[in-house]
Design an enzyme around this catalytic site. Structure first.
Site, PDB file in Angstrom:
ATOM      1  N   ASP A  65      -5.671  -5.523   9.232  1.00 38.18           N
ATOM      2  CA  ASP A  65      -3.804  -5.358   9.629  1.00 38.18           C
ATOM      3  C   ASP A  65      -3.662  -4.438  10.895  1.00 38.18           C
ATOM      4  OD1 ASP A  65      -4.356  -2.935   7.109  1.00 38.18           O
ATOM      5  OD2 ASP A  65      -3.116  -2.586   8.761  1.00 38.18           O
ATOM      6  N   ASP A 118       0.948  -1.141  -0.091  1.00 38.50           N
ATOM      7  CA  ASP A 118       0.210   0.194  -0.043  1.00 38.50           C
ATOM      8  C   ASP A 118       0.905   1.100   0.119  1.00 38.50           C
ATOM      9  OD1 ASP A 118       0.756   0.545   2.668  1.00 38.50           O
ATOM     10  OD2 ASP A 118      -1.206   0.648   3.573  1.00 38.50           O
ATOM     11  N   HIS A 149       5.711 -12.221  21.061  1.00 36.21           N
ATOM     12  CA  HIS A 149       4.865 -12.997  21.635  1.00 36.21           C
ATOM     13  C   HIS A 149       3.645 -12.563  21.740  1.00 36.21           C
ATOM     14  CE1 HIS A 149       2.983 -14.296  25.266  1.00 36.21           C
ATOM     15  NE2 HIS A 149       2.465 -12.942  25.472  1.00 36.21           N
ATOM     16  N   CYS A 192       4.685 -20.232  23.513  1.00 36.22           N
ATOM     17  CA  CYS A 192       5.403 -19.642  22.428  1.00 36.22           C
ATOM     18  C   CYS A 192       7.011 -19.982  22.325  1.00 36.22           C
ATOM     19  CB  CYS A 192       4.968 -18.359  21.967  1.00 36.22           C
ATOM     20  SG  CYS A 192       5.997 -17.086  22.839  1.00 36.22           S
ATOM     21  N   CYS A 237       3.134 -19.610  29.058  1.00 40.33           N
ATOM     22  CA  CYS A 237       3.091 -19.482  27.457  1.00 40.33           C
ATOM     23  C   CYS A 237       3.637 -20.667  26.625  1.00 40.33           C
ATOM     24  CB  CYS A 237       3.394 -18.082  27.043  1.00 40.33           C
ATOM     25  SG  CYS A 237       3.399 -17.851  25.318  1.00 40.33           S
ATOM     26  N   CYS A 295       8.713 -17.379  24.805  1.00 39.80           N
ATOM     27  CA  CYS A 295       8.621 -17.338  26.375  1.00 39.80           C
ATOM     28  C   CYS A 295       9.504 -18.468  26.704  1.00 39.80           C
ATOM     29  CB  CYS A 295       7.040 -17.688  26.957  1.00 39.80           C
ATOM     30  SG  CYS A 295       6.349 -16.101  26.472  1.00 39.80           S
TER      31      CYS A 295
HETATM   32 ZN    ZN Z   1       5.067 -16.369  24.724  1.00 39.72          ZN
END
Ligand code: ZN
Length: 434
Positions: A264, A98, A399, A374, A372, A377
């Site tokens: 977005d 864009d 995260h 992820c 968490c 973490c």
């Molecule tokens: Zn995390």
């Protein structure tokens, strides 16, 4: 619902050592630093949004890209630049270009021509390209009820909407005549529910099947919903909607119910280090990151040291002690009382108040990073909730992207790093393949 992440070259250095705060001496930023889609096994978004204004810069703002990066993007294309085809999991990511209209909102006209923008999209090889637009800096739903009709609307608002529609018509015509490969998206600007509706209607008659609603960044959720309801009156079933720059990400499920199929947002990343309190996301809420600012290179503190209000050695010792005890606490080698008192002592040096400390205490005691799954973490432990320097702060943002995408948007378990993700929180049947 598809989530596009607006690129601003946000990367982290995998060689950064959180205990020593050193980096690899052989690190080459361009080669070694990684994007969020490279840090996780599965990318925490469906696509990247790249703005011409961020790549090129405008009169009002410098671009984020160096000359060399810009050349590389144009020469190698967006997929190669972001290494999207390096792994199967990232090869599904879509790319959208864009203009970045907010960066030139104060100009009389957009600084880019339709021709330049199409050439930019084609050189980069985007999947989707957004028409040239001009944001209207104002919103007044009352104008829809005015007996004066359009006469009541500020001239500049009307001019910007008309200009955006003219540019959209030129953009689609040029797209057709140049046989461009990307899918065109027309931008609707407005100042009220009816003006957005009329813009969408006009774009459909120009020939757009994909329409993005712009200029809604500052609107509150009920206003956005009113606009979406008005747009629904005219939207053809084959038209798909994108919402630009969503900051009300908690309302995304409601937007989906009103026909929005993609959006977005930079909020998950930015809140990690811009928000006063909501820095670390969890599925249902958020935590405040624990401020442990650096003594070195801290202009405010340096001024106080120079004025004799703070002793530099004491500050450096308190900083080290604070970081050490937080790490020890994470490993179970120190109690929360000790960690809190070291934090309070160091926070006092920086003038961090009790209210802030109370919020940080909640983070420290609840230890959300332990829960968490992820990759950030798992690798960082407590460092992910420490508000200090770009390497920690940006990873906390990554995260947040992970939590937002996999847990709050509820992407399927097969999309996730974690075997244990929630069911979709969005109404069924709203996922449209771009
Ligand atoms: Zn995390």
């Amino acid at each position: 619902m598809r989530f596009f992440f607006p690129d601003s070259l946000d990367q982290v250095d995998p060689s950064f050592n959180f205990e020593t705060e050193d980096r690899s001496a052989t690190r080459i930023r361009q080669r070694d630093d990684v994007y969020a889609h490279e840090l996780f096994q599965r990318p925490p978004y469906d696509g990247l949004l790249v703005s011409k204004a961020i790549v090129d810069g405008t009169s009002a703002s410098n671009g984020k890209y160096t000359m060399a990066q810009r050349h590389r993007l144009l020469r190698d294309g967006v997929r190669e630049f972001f290494r999207l085809d390096a792994r199967a999991s990232t090869s599904r990511l879509k790319t959208m270009g864009d203009c970045g209209a907010f960066s030139y909102v104060k100009d009389d006209r957009p600084p880019f021509s339709v021709h330049d923008v199409i050439e930019f999209y084609e050189s980069c090889g985007f999947d989707l390209g957004v028409s040239v637009d001009h944001v209207i800096l104002g919103y007044d739903a009352e104008l829809d009820a005015s007996l004066l009709g359009l006469e009541a609307v500020p001239t500049d608002w009307r001019r910007r909407r008309e200009l955006t529609l003219e540019l959209a018509a030129d953009f689609l015509a040029a797209h057709r005549s140049s046989n461009a490969r990307f899918t065109p998206i027309g931008v609707a600007q407005g100042w009220s529910p009816h003006s957005y509706r009329d813009s969408v209607k006009a774009l459909q008659s120009i020939g757009y099947k994909r329409i993005a609603l712009g200029g809604m960044v500052a609107l509150k959720t009920p206003d956005i919903l009113r606009c979406l309801e008005a747009v629904a009156e005219t939207r053809s079933p084959s038209t798909s909607l994108h919402l630009f720059g969503v900051t009300r990400i908690e309302s995304i499920g409601q937007f989906a119910e009103h026909g929005v199929e993609s959006f977005d947002s930079t909020s998950p990343l930015r809140q990690a280090f811009k928000d006063d309190k909501d820095n670390y996301y969890t599925r249902d809420g958020s935590y405040t990151a624990i401020r442990v600012p650096q003594v070195e290179g801290n202009p405010r503190l340096e001024k106080r040291i120079a004025a004799g209000e703070v002793n530099q050695d004491h500050a450096l010792r308190a900083e080290r002690a604070c970081l050490q005890i937080l790490t020890a606490y994470d490993k179970g080698h120190a109690g929360s009382d000790d960690a809190l008192s070291a934090l309070a002592e160091y926070s006092a040096i920086h003038g961090i108040g009790q209210q802030q400390l109370d919020r940080e205490k909640r983070t420290l005691e609840n230890r959300p990073w332990k829960e968490c799954p992820c990759a950030v973490c798992k690798a960082l432990g407590i460092h992910v909730v420490i508000f200090r320097g770009a390497e920690r702060n940006r990873r906390r943002g990554f995260h947040n992207l992970h939590v937002f995408y996999f847990e709050r948007l509820g992407r399927s378990a097969s999309d996730s790093d974690s075997p244990d993700t929630s069911e979709s929180r969005l109404p069924a049947g709203l996922i449209h393949e771009w």
